[in-house]
Design a protein around this motif. Sequence first.
Motif, PDB file in Angstrom:
ATOM      1  N   GLU A 244     109.903  63.775  76.914  1.00  0.00           N
ATOM      2  CA  GLU A 244     110.487  64.357  78.121  1.00  0.00           C
ATOM      3  C   GLU A 244     110.001  65.797  78.312  1.00  0.00           C
ATOM      4  O   GLU A 244     109.701  66.228  79.423  1.00  0.00           O
ATOM      5  CB  GLU A 244     112.023  64.344  78.040  1.00  0.00           C
ATOM      6  N   ASP A 245     109.915  66.549  77.211  1.00  0.00           N
ATOM      7  CA  ASP A 245     109.457  67.947  77.294  1.00  0.00           C
ATOM      8  C   ASP A 245     108.009  68.022  77.771  1.00  0.00           C
ATOM      9  O   ASP A 245     107.650  68.890  78.569  1.00  0.00           O
ATOM     10  CB  ASP A 245     109.573  68.625  75.930  1.00  0.00           C
ATOM     11  N   LEU A 246     107.174  67.111  77.263  1.00  0.00           N
ATOM     12  CA  LEU A 246     105.767  67.140  77.656  1.00  0.00           C
ATOM     13  C   LEU A 246     105.605  66.793  79.129  1.00  0.00           C
ATOM     14  O   LEU A 246     104.805  67.408  79.840  1.00  0.00           O
ATOM     15  CB  LEU A 246     104.966  66.165  76.780  1.00  0.00           C
ATOM     16  N   LYS A 247     106.350  65.816  79.585  1.00  0.00           N
ATOM     17  CA  LYS A 247     106.289  65.484  81.013  1.00  0.00           C
ATOM     18  C   LYS A 247     106.775  66.668  81.853  1.00  0.00           C
ATOM     19  O   LYS A 247     106.218  66.976  82.902  1.00  0.00           O
ATOM     20  CB  LYS A 247     107.153  64.244  81.310  1.00  0.00           C
ATOM     21  N   PHE A 248     107.817  67.313  81.368  1.00  0.00           N
ATOM     22  CA  PHE A 248     108.351  68.486  82.066  1.00  0.00           C
ATOM     23  C   PHE A 248     107.291  69.583  82.145  1.00  0.00           C
ATOM     24  O   PHE A 248     107.040  70.177  83.195  1.00  0.00           O
ATOM     25  CB  PHE A 248     109.598  68.970  81.319  1.00  0.00           C
ATOM     26  N   ALA A 249     106.630  69.832  81.006  1.00  0.00           N
ATOM     27  CA  ALA A 249     105.595  70.867  80.973  1.00  0.00           C
ATOM     28  C   ALA A 249     104.447  70.515  81.913  1.00  0.00           C
ATOM     29  O   ALA A 249     103.900  71.385  82.598  1.00  0.00           O
ATOM     30  CB  ALA A 249     105.092  71.040  79.542  1.00  0.00           C
ATOM     31  N   ARG A 250     104.083  69.245  81.939  1.00  0.00           N
ATOM     32  CA  ARG A 250     102.999  68.831  82.834  1.00  0.00           C
ATOM     33  C   ARG A 250     103.384  69.070  84.292  1.00  0.00           C
ATOM     34  O   ARG A 250     102.567  69.516  85.096  1.00  0.00           O
ATOM     35  CB  ARG A 250     102.690  67.345  82.604  1.00  0.00           C
ATOM     36  N   GLU A 251     104.640  68.826  84.592  1.00  0.00           N
ATOM     37  CA  GLU A 251     105.127  69.063  85.969  1.00  0.00           C
ATOM     38  C   GLU A 251     105.099  70.559  86.287  1.00  0.00           C
ATOM     39  O   GLU A 251     104.702  70.964  87.384  1.00  0.00           O
ATOM     40  CB  GLU A 251     106.556  68.506  86.087  1.00  0.00           C
ATOM     41  N   VAL A 252     105.525  71.358  85.320  1.00  0.00           N
ATOM     42  CA  VAL A 252     105.498  72.807  85.522  1.00  0.00           C
ATOM     43  C   VAL A 252     104.073  73.263  85.783  1.00  0.00           C
ATOM     44  O   VAL A 252     103.796  74.020  86.717  1.00  0.00           O
ATOM     45  CB  VAL A 252     106.079  73.529  84.292  1.00  0.00           C
ATOM     46  N   CYS A 253     103.135  72.797  84.940  1.00  0.00           N
ATOM     47  CA  CYS A 253     101.737  73.202  85.068  1.00  0.00           C
ATOM     48  C   CYS A 253     101.180  72.814  86.433  1.00  0.00           C
ATOM     49  O   CYS A 253     100.441  73.568  87.058  1.00  0.00           O
ATOM     50  CB  CYS A 253     100.922  72.566  83.934  1.00  0.00           C
TER      51      CYS A 253
END
Length: 256
Positions: A244-253
């Motif tokens: 979930e954190d990685l998907k979140f980070a990808r969205e932020v990026c």
Amino acid sequence: MNTAQRHEYLAALGLETWVIRGKPASTLSSTIASTVASTMTSTVASTMEPPPASISPSTMTPLPPGAAREAGVDWPELRARVAACTRCALSATRTQTVFGVGNQQAEWLIVGEAPGAEEDRQGEPFVGRAGQLLNSMLRAIGLPREQVFIANVLKCRPPGNRDPASGEAAECLPYLEQQIALLKPKIMLAVGRIAAQNLLRTDMTLGRLRQQVHRFGGSQVPLVVTYHPAYLLRTPGDKRKAWEDLKFAREVCANV
Ligand code: SF4
């Protein structure tokens, strides 16, 4: 949910593996993202933390005094300064410094805590089993290790893998700050509690720091927090949260 989708979903959550067999890495992120989004069952959804309502900065970290110590230094000179550094006691027990590795045009900067025994031996961050899991985590969002830059808050190994002292982190942070200035990443991923707490200058738990967008220092780079892969090896049940954190980070990026 058909069988193929279920396999993709489970793999994406790390319940079997971080990598979907037979799928090229370049197509993985969109496949997994759309699968997760479209096939989330109410059963699974009810066990997961709710996604953030919006992506907004949560904390802005002031730089510690002296953080601009290495300002203006280029990559070769910075590497040489780190290699020769004796600014803290860790210089006496290291085998070698661990400067960091990766693409100097990377959009993603992955930051861990400090070198472990194997990193100290090899001179590279995130090697061994934890490094392999980190590589798999990155591949799962379509990022080969070669496309990111990986570094630690501290460039020398604390003996016995003890937590770094605050003074040691403060002495070493200007090197990372200059790496950030040279790299100009779109996003930083702080991996593990110690890295997150040192970068954000907080004692908040990792559980409270994840799933938020923080901002790092004077550069104001968006920073997202997730679990350390060594922790995930010991606690595989939390791989889903890391996903979930990685998907979140990808969205932020994607929204920088
Ligand atoms: S940990 Fe950082 S500040 Fe301490 S000796 Fe190593 S490079 Fe220098």
